[in-house]
Design an enzyme around this catalytic site. Structure first.
Site, mmCIF file in Angstrom:
data_model
loop_
_atom_site.group_PDB
_atom_site.id
_atom_site.type_symbol
_atom_site.label_atom_id
_atom_site.label_comp_id
_atom_site.label_asym_id
_atom_site.label_seq_id
_atom_site.Cartn_x
_atom_site.Cartn_y
_atom_site.Cartn_z
ATOM 1 N N ASN A 109 0.857 -1.188 0.000
ATOM 2 C CA ASN A 109 0.000 0.000 0.000
ATOM 3 C C ASN A 109 0.893 1.238 0.000
ATOM 4 O OD1 ASN A 109 -1.835 2.032 0.528
ATOM 5 N ND2 ASN A 109 -2.322 1.345 2.620
ATOM 6 N N TRP A 110 0.953 1.910 -1.148
ATOM 7 C CA TRP A 110 1.894 3.033 -1.288
ATOM 8 C C TRP A 110 1.359 4.320 -0.665
ATOM 9 C CZ3 TRP A 110 4.080 2.630 -7.018
ATOM 10 C CH2 TRP A 110 4.729 1.396 -7.166
ATOM 11 N N LYS A 111 0.088 4.322 -0.283
ATOM 12 C CA LYS A 111 -0.515 5.516 0.339
ATOM 13 C C LYS A 111 -0.274 6.761 -0.537
ATOM 14 C CE LYS A 111 -0.084 3.201 4.746
ATOM 15 N NZ LYS A 111 0.044 3.279 6.195
ATOM 16 N N GLU A 138 -5.085 -5.104 10.876
ATOM 17 C CA GLU A 138 -4.038 -4.098 11.064
ATOM 18 C C GLU A 138 -4.294 -3.317 12.351
ATOM 19 O OE1 GLU A 138 -2.182 -2.745 7.124
ATOM 20 O OE2 GLU A 138 -4.098 -1.739 7.253
ATOM 21 N N GLY A 186 2.780 2.110 10.742
ATOM 22 C CA GLY A 186 3.717 3.223 10.557
ATOM 23 C C GLY A 186 4.502 3.597 11.800
ATOM 24 N N SER A 203 3.705 -2.257 10.277
ATOM 25 C CA SER A 203 5.161 -2.305 10.408
ATOM 26 C C SER A 203 5.775 -3.653 10.017
ATOM 27 C CB SER A 203 5.584 -1.902 11.828
ATOM 28 O OG SER A 203 5.154 -0.579 12.109
ATOM 29 N N GLY A 210 2.974 -1.185 4.269
ATOM 30 C CA GLY A 210 3.010 0.236 3.925
ATOM 31 C C GLY A 210 4.432 0.676 3.632
ATOM 32 N N GLY A 211 5.081 1.264 4.639
ATOM 33 C CA GLY A 211 6.426 1.842 4.483
ATOM 34 C C GLY A 211 7.421 0.959 3.732
#
Ligand code: PGA
Length: 265
Positions: free
Chosen positions: A11-13, A177, A183, A223, A244-245
């Site tokens: 998920n690149w947000k 999640e 994050g 994370s 994510g990150g």
């Protein structure tokens, strides 16, 4: 280790413009062994404006394409919205629904999330339905009822979506999640994530039956890193990850995909 085919979704947000999307998607496609797609489903989820460019790069679907959001409405006077047909038109196969950032920051409630889920599924898009508790809910000892409540609410009238013909598990995945792990670098203990995911599976079983519950993929998100994935995937009920990150760096994302392969390729 789970018996379902792992799904690793990035998920690149709100990151990566078109030029950056092309570069990152190309690195992921180039770094992925073509045989890996037999063992693991990999997906990237860029911003709306980068979806078309990402699709041109991934083309043959070794890597799947997802969108971060969808309108709860089919069409009409809804400024700023994007519907399922528009997403499918540019090659999108999956969409995220109910991400905690949509729930918390954009105030999407259970009714909106249910409407988005129905829009997506009834238009032939597959859904990653997200759920998870805040730190406050966890500390109050209410994680289980909170998460089960989110799932029950989203699936409430799912039987009315006739084109699915009862096959929910190939059209949907769920991502657990915990908000406090997103994050923050603070990963949820794998055994605890597995416990909550089992509870989600039981909740799905009560609603959709044992067979669908056994087949549906339930991911962990929060994370996830190259150093955590193997332990997470070693659990009985964790079927992949929503990342994510770490999905914004090709080397890290590729390591996570490789770490989720049942037999390393
Ligand atoms: P994170 O994000 O991996 O950066 O914690 C996960 C997510 O929000 O899906």
């Amino acid at each position: 280790m789970s018996k379902r085919k792992p799904l690793i979704a990035g998920n690149w947000k709100l990151n990566k413009n078109i030029v950056e999307t092309r570069a990152l998607a190309s690195e992921i496609v180039a770094g992925l062994d073509p045989d890996a797609s037999n063992l693991v489903d990999a997906m990237i989820i860029p911003t709306f404006t980068s979806l078309g460019s990402a699709q041109e790069i991934i083309g043959d679907k070794t890597v799947k394409l997802g969108a971060q959001d969808i309108s709860q409405y089919e069409s009409g006077a809804y400024t700023g919205e994007i519907n399922a047909e528009m997403l499918r038109e540019i090659g999108v196969e999956w969409v995220l629904v109910g991400h905690s950032e949509r729930r918390e920051i954009f105030k999407e409630d259970d009714l909106v999330i249910k409407a988005k889920l129905e829009q997506a599924l009834s238009s032939g898009l597959k859904v990653v339905l997200c759920c998870g508790e805040s730190l406050e809910t966890r500390e109050a000892g209410k994680t289980d009822e909170w998460v089960a409540g989110q799932i029950n609410s989203a699936l409430e009238e799912i039987e009315s979506i006739s084109n699915l013909q009862g096959d929910y598990s190939s059209n949907m995945a769920i991502a657990y999640e915990p908000i406090w792990a997103i994050g923050t670098g603070k990963t949820c203990e794998s055994t605890e994530a597995n416990r909550v995911i089992k509870l989600i599976r039981e909740t799905v079983a009560k609603k959709l039956g044992d067979t669908q519950a056994e087949q549906i993929r339930i991911l962990y998100g929060g994370s996830v890193k190259p150093t955590t994935i193997e332990e997470q995937m070693a659990q009985s009920d964790i079927d992949g990850a929503l990342v994510g990150g770490a999905s914004l760096k090709s080397q890290d994302f590729l390591k996570i995909i490789l770490g989720a392969c049942p037999a390393k390729v």
